[in-house]
Design an enzyme around this catalytic site. Structure first.
Site, PDB file in Angstrom:
ATOM      1  N   GLY A  48       0.775  -1.245   0.000  1.00  0.00           N
ATOM      2  CA  GLY A  48       0.000   0.000   0.000  1.00  0.00           C
ATOM      3  C   GLY A  48       0.801   1.287   0.000  1.00  0.00           C
ATOM      4  CD  GLU A 102       1.693   0.369   7.428  1.00  0.00           C
ATOM      5  OE1 GLU A 102       1.329   0.530   6.244  1.00  0.00           O
ATOM      6  OE2 GLU A 102       1.475  -0.661   8.073  1.00  0.00           O
ATOM      7  CG  ASP A 103      -0.895   1.773   3.223  1.00  0.00           C
ATOM      8  OD1 ASP A 103      -0.506   1.377   4.341  1.00  0.00           O
ATOM      9  OD2 ASP A 103      -1.502   1.024   2.439  1.00  0.00           O
ATOM     10  CG  ASP A 106      -8.247  -0.135  10.151  1.00  0.00           C
ATOM     11  OD1 ASP A 106      -8.990   0.724  10.632  1.00  0.00           O
ATOM     12  OD2 ASP A 106      -8.673  -1.211   9.694  1.00  0.00           O
ATOM     13  CE  LYS A 134      -9.916   3.516   7.617  1.00  0.00           C
ATOM     14  NZ  LYS A 134     -10.351   2.171   7.177  1.00  0.00           N
ATOM     15  CG  PHE A 155     -12.403  -0.001   2.673  1.00  0.00           C
ATOM     16  CD1 PHE A 155     -11.508  -0.787   3.391  1.00  0.00           C
ATOM     17  CD2 PHE A 155     -12.317   0.013   1.288  1.00  0.00           C
ATOM     18  CE1 PHE A 155     -10.548  -1.549   2.739  1.00  0.00           C
ATOM     19  CE2 PHE A 155     -11.362  -0.751   0.629  1.00  0.00           C
ATOM     20  CZ  PHE A 155     -10.476  -1.524   1.360  1.00  0.00           C
ATOM     21  CB  VAL A 156      -9.973   5.326   1.971  1.00  0.00           C
ATOM     22  CG1 VAL A 156     -10.870   6.279   2.737  1.00  0.00           C
ATOM     23  CG2 VAL A 156      -8.795   4.882   2.843  1.00  0.00           C
ATOM     24  CG  ASP A 162      -5.716  -3.489  -2.255  1.00  0.00           C
ATOM     25  OD1 ASP A 162      -5.378  -3.094  -1.113  1.00  0.00           O
ATOM     26  OD2 ASP A 162      -5.997  -4.671  -2.501  1.00  0.00           O
ATOM     27  NE  ARG A 168      -2.163  -2.836  -4.389  1.00  0.00           N
ATOM     28  CZ  ARG A 168      -2.260  -3.020  -3.079  1.00  0.00           C
ATOM     29  NH1 ARG A 168      -2.190  -1.983  -2.267  1.00  0.00           N
ATOM     30  NH2 ARG A 168      -2.449  -4.222  -2.582  1.00  0.00           N
TER      31      ARG A 168
HETATM   32  P1  5GP Z   1      -4.151  -2.514  10.936  1.00  0.00           P
HETATM   33  O1  5GP Z   1      -3.227  -3.646  11.228  1.00  0.00           O
HETATM   34  O2  5GP Z   1      -3.657  -1.166  11.411  1.00  0.00           O
HETATM   35  O3  5GP Z   1      -5.556  -2.782  11.372  1.00  0.00           O
HETATM   36  O4  5GP Z   1      -4.318  -2.470   9.377  1.00  0.00           O
HETATM   37  C1  5GP Z   1      -3.403  -1.954   8.554  1.00  0.00           C
HETATM   38  C2  5GP Z   1      -3.621  -2.460   7.145  1.00  0.00           C
HETATM   39  O5  5GP Z   1      -5.012  -2.707   6.845  1.00  0.00           O
HETATM   40  C3  5GP Z   1      -3.183  -1.383   6.177  1.00  0.00           C
HETATM   41  O6  5GP Z   1      -1.803  -1.467   5.934  1.00  0.00           O
HETATM   42  C4  5GP Z   1      -4.047  -1.683   4.974  1.00  0.00           C
HETATM   43  O7  5GP Z   1      -3.434  -2.663   4.200  1.00  0.00           O
HETATM   44  C5  5GP Z   1      -5.333  -2.254   5.545  1.00  0.00           C
HETATM   45  N1  5GP Z   1      -6.398  -1.210   5.645  1.00  0.00           N
HETATM   46  C6  5GP Z   1      -6.919  -0.703   6.766  1.00  0.00           C
HETATM   47  N2  5GP Z   1      -7.861   0.216   6.492  1.00  0.00           N
HETATM   48  C7  5GP Z   1      -7.927   0.291   5.141  1.00  0.00           C
HETATM   49  C8  5GP Z   1      -8.724   1.078   4.235  1.00  0.00           C
HETATM   50  O8  5GP Z   1      -9.570   1.926   4.580  1.00  0.00           O
HETATM   51  N3  5GP Z   1      -8.499   0.878   2.912  1.00  0.00           N
HETATM   52  C9  5GP Z   1      -7.591  -0.016   2.446  1.00  0.00           C
HETATM   53  N4  5GP Z   1      -7.477  -0.130   1.133  1.00  0.00           N
HETATM   54  N5  5GP Z   1      -6.827  -0.780   3.270  1.00  0.00           N
HETATM   55  C10 5GP Z   1      -6.996  -0.620   4.609  1.00  0.00           C
END
Ligand code: 5GP
Length: 178
Positions: A48, A102-103, A106, A134, A155-156, A162, A168
């Site tokens: 990402g 990091e992109d 979450d 978030k 969700f974005v 993606d 992407r």
């Molecule tokens: P975490 O481990 O912080 O819950 O999740 C991180 C990963 O979840 C991110 O690197 C991404 O790959 C995915 N992710 C979380 N929220 C989103 C979102 O809104 N859109 C997309 N495309 N991926 C997300």
């Protein structure tokens, strides 16, 4: 800008190309100041973050290195739950100023499980830059040191992010229409 379809879902414009570009520049400027003379090592987490990392790194004007890693998670034993391993982490982090790119953060789960592996190598410092964060979705205690945009728990897609493999290459960031 118009609503777009990715697979079966509709997404509406959320962050424009120009607002993203402006934010990425201002993040880079902060990093240029904070890491002057420290020769930081940026670690971009694929897939990402590839567009964000490339754009940000173009605006880094101090001496710096970058490498790209992929995180793979697999089910460990019952007691350890999911285990996260880094593919492609061949740099020595000892005594380095490490900056994770990091992109999106979450729940914080991924970084919460992965960061101890980096600390194990005894970097001089370890900070996290996330283009998107978030806060409402945060479950695990990860401190995001540099946030581009704090966004609601929706969700974005776009700008490297993606939905099931697609989206992407969309230049702006779009939000799911619910
Ligand atoms: P975490 O481990 O912080 O819950 O999740 C991180 C990963 O979840 C991110 O690197 C991404 O790959 C995915 N992710 C979380 N929220 C989103 C979102 O809104 N859109 C997309 N495309 N991926 C997300």
């Amino acid at each position: 800008m118009q609503t777009i379809r990715v697979h079966d879902k509709l997404f509406e414009p959320y962050l424009s190309e120009s607002s993203i570009a402006e934010k990425v520049k201002s993040l880079a400027e902060k990093l240029n100041k904070d890491y002057e003379g420290k020769k930081p090592l940026f670690i971009a987490i694929l897939n990402g973050s590839f567009i964000f990392a490339a754009d940000l790194f173009k605006s880094i004007s101090i001496e710096a290195e970058i490498c790209f890693i992929k995180l793979a998670s697999y089910k460990g034993t019952k007691s350890s739950g999911q285990v996260i391993t880094a593919i492609g982490l061949d740099m020595d982090l000892f005594n380095r100023h490490v900056v994770i790119l990091e992109d999106i953060v979450d729940t914080g789960k991924t970084l919460n499980e992965f960061l101890p592996q980096l600390y194990h190598q005894q970097p001089a410092s370890l900070k996290i830059v996330a283009l998107l964060h978030k806060p409402e979705a945060m479950v695990f205690p990860v401190n995001v040191d540099y946030t581009g945009f704090s966004i609601p728990n929706k969700f974005v897609v776009g700008y490297g992010l993606d939905y099931n493999g697609l989206g992407r290459n969309i230049a702006a960031i779009y939000q799911l229409v619910e």
